[in-house]
Design a protein around this motif. Structure first.
Motif, PDB file in Angstrom:
ATOM      1  N   GLN A 221      18.773  33.284  29.810  1.00 13.00           N
ATOM      2  CA  GLN A 221      17.804  34.085  29.789  1.00 13.00           C
ATOM      3  C   GLN A 221      17.128  35.305  28.667  1.00 13.00           C
ATOM      4  OE1 GLN A 221      18.087  36.284  33.787  1.00 13.00           O
ATOM      5  NE2 GLN A 221      17.039  37.975  33.295  1.00 13.00           N
ATOM      6  N   GLU A 222      18.374  35.732  28.051  1.00  9.63           N
ATOM      7  CA  GLU A 222      18.123  36.416  26.391  1.00  9.63           C
ATOM      8  C   GLU A 222      16.878  35.600  25.586  1.00  9.63           C
ATOM      9  OE1 GLU A 222      20.727  38.488  29.707  1.00  9.63           O
ATOM     10  OE2 GLU A 222      20.446  35.880  28.573  1.00  9.63           O
ATOM     11  N   LEU A 225      13.059  35.529  26.751  1.00  6.49           N
ATOM     12  CA  LEU A 225      12.673  36.496  26.130  1.00  6.49           C
ATOM     13  C   LEU A 225      12.295  37.264  25.256  1.00  6.49           C
ATOM     14  CD1 LEU A 225      11.365  39.542  27.801  1.00  6.49           C
ATOM     15  CD2 LEU A 225      13.513  39.859  27.631  1.00  6.49           C
ATOM     16  N   GLY A 229       8.982  35.509  25.159  1.00  2.00           N
ATOM     17  CA  GLY A 229       8.392  36.278  26.359  1.00  2.00           C
ATOM     18  C   GLY A 229       8.412  37.897  25.818  1.00  2.00           C
ATOM     19  N   ASN A 231       9.474  41.480  24.966  1.00  2.00           N
ATOM     20  CA  ASN A 231      10.481  42.914  25.585  1.00  2.00           C
ATOM     21  C   ASN A 231       9.458  43.825  24.469  1.00  2.00           C
ATOM     22  OD1 ASN A 231       9.998  41.590  22.927  1.00  2.00           O
ATOM     23  ND2 ASN A 231      11.999  41.149  21.895  1.00  2.00           N
ATOM     24  N   TRP A 254      12.740  37.033  32.137  1.00  2.00           N
ATOM     25  CA  TRP A 254      12.415  35.968  31.408  1.00  2.00           C
ATOM     26  C   TRP A 254      11.714  36.051  30.980  1.00  2.00           C
ATOM     27  CZ3 TRP A 254      15.275  31.231  30.894  1.00  2.00           C
ATOM     28  CH2 TRP A 254      16.516  31.110  31.840  1.00  2.00           C
ATOM     29  N   GLU A 255      10.513  35.578  30.809  1.00  2.00           N
ATOM     30  CA  GLU A 255       8.859  36.412  30.562  1.00  2.00           C
ATOM     31  C   GLU A 255       8.425  37.151  29.859  1.00  2.00           C
ATOM     32  OE1 GLU A 255       9.170  34.348  33.134  1.00  2.00           O
ATOM     33  OE2 GLU A 255       7.484  34.887  34.327  1.00  2.00           O
ATOM     34  N   ASP A 257       9.722  40.833  30.281  1.00  4.59           N
ATOM     35  CA  ASP A 257      11.012  42.613  29.941  1.00  4.59           C
ATOM     36  C   ASP A 257      10.454  43.852  31.851  1.00  4.59           C
ATOM     37  OD1 ASP A 257      12.113  45.845  30.421  1.00  4.59           O
ATOM     38  OD2 ASP A 257      12.611  44.881  28.654  1.00  4.59           O
TER      39      ASP A 257
END
Ligand code: NCD
Length: 290
Positions: A221-222, A225, A229, A231, A254-255, A257
């Motif tokens: 996930q990190e 992102l 994604g 952030n 995920w996509e 924050d």
């Protein structure tokens, strides 16, 4: 019969007219179709699309029937065509359908006397979502032509991305696309996500559609992102006037924050609000040209 299956069938004048009608409904214009009943047939999960269609129907004085596929004769093997013919026979004025088969509507159009409104066909099209996206952008900037839009994430499985890329380019918007390798659709050219955020007016994020992936993505996930994604660092790089959009549901972390979902640049809930008015406009088009 004014079906709405894909926006590719609508010219720019028709699209602009639908946006104008949606705006008029938002400004309070009233219209009533007493004695009309719509059937909403959602064979894939939906919160926003189905319920904003229902809300649009209620605002237009239309009664709604909502099929529960789990408790219907679909479970006994009845086809989509036979199901829709049943609703036509019992007297509905139109159907809204979401199904997982791309272009499911091809087995219906031309064989029905009621309009079909597409609420999403697999990884194919999602015309009302694009219309509400366009309405939200036009409301924000007062125009569409010349705007720079970044669409990033699960391009391969996203009917929202596909519909938007086609219609936005036709409207003279500059569309940049960014996706991780396994989620690319070879039909498009891609740019580096790192360069993208600072130069666009609109950043449209897409849900990672885990349910359509054969294998789970080989990325945490990190990692997703940070690379693909939105952030907080990328948020800070965006232009003062730029906005964030997402069709939702979103995977917080995920996509996007989770803290940015309701940030000042976010128009995600505005998109949902506008979805009701766009669907009123689409229903009006279907019924007035029946
Ligand atoms: C989208 C859909 O179902 O295509 N959601 C929506 O309609 N608002 C996007 C998604 O499911 O990721």
């Amino acid at each position: 019969m004014k079906n709405l299956t894909t926006l590719k069938e609508l010219d720019l004048e028709e699209i602009t007219h639908l946006l104008d009608r949606a705006e008029a409904f938002k400004q309070g214009e009233k219209k009533s179709y007493a004695n009309c009943v719509f059937a909403n047939l959602f064979f894939e999960p939906s919160t926003r699309t189905q319920n904003s269609f229902i809300m649009a129907q209620k605002k237009l004085g239309i009664q709604d029937i909502n099929l529960n596929p789990e408790a219907s004769s679909i479970k006994k093997g009845e086809t989509l065509y036979d199901t829709v013919k049943t609703f036509e026979a019992i007297g509905v004025s139109g159907v809204v359908i979401r199904a997982s088969e791309v272009r499911y509507y091809e087995e219906l159009v031309g064989k029905l006397n009621i309009p079909v409104l597409n609420g999403g066909d697999g990884a194919g099209d999602h015309p009302t979502q694009s219309l509400l996206d366009l309405m939200t952008i036009r409301e924000e900037f007062g125009r569409l032509e010349g705007l720079k839009v970044l669409i990033l994430g699960d391009i391969r499985f996203s009917r929202v991305a596909k519909t938007n890329i086609e219609v936005m380019r036709r409207l003279g918007m500059e569309v940049f696309i960014c996706a991780p390798e396994p989620l690319k659709d070879p039909a498009y050219d891609y740019i580096d996500c790192n360069e993208a955020f600072a130069k666009v007016d609109v950043a449209m994020l897409l849900r990672v559609q885990h349910e359509r992936h054969e294998h789970r993505m080989n990325m945490t996930q990190e990692e997703y992102l940070t690379s693909y994604g939105l952030n907080k660092t990328r948020y800070a790089e965006m232009q003062e006037h730029a906005i964030i959009m997402h069709p939702a549901p979103f995977n917080r972390g995920w996509e996007i924050d989770g803290d940015l979902v309701e940030s000042p640049k976010s128009r995600i809930f505005k998109q949902m609000e506008n979805g009701v008015y766009v669907r009123m406009a689409v229903i009006e088009r279907a019924l007035d040209h029946a």
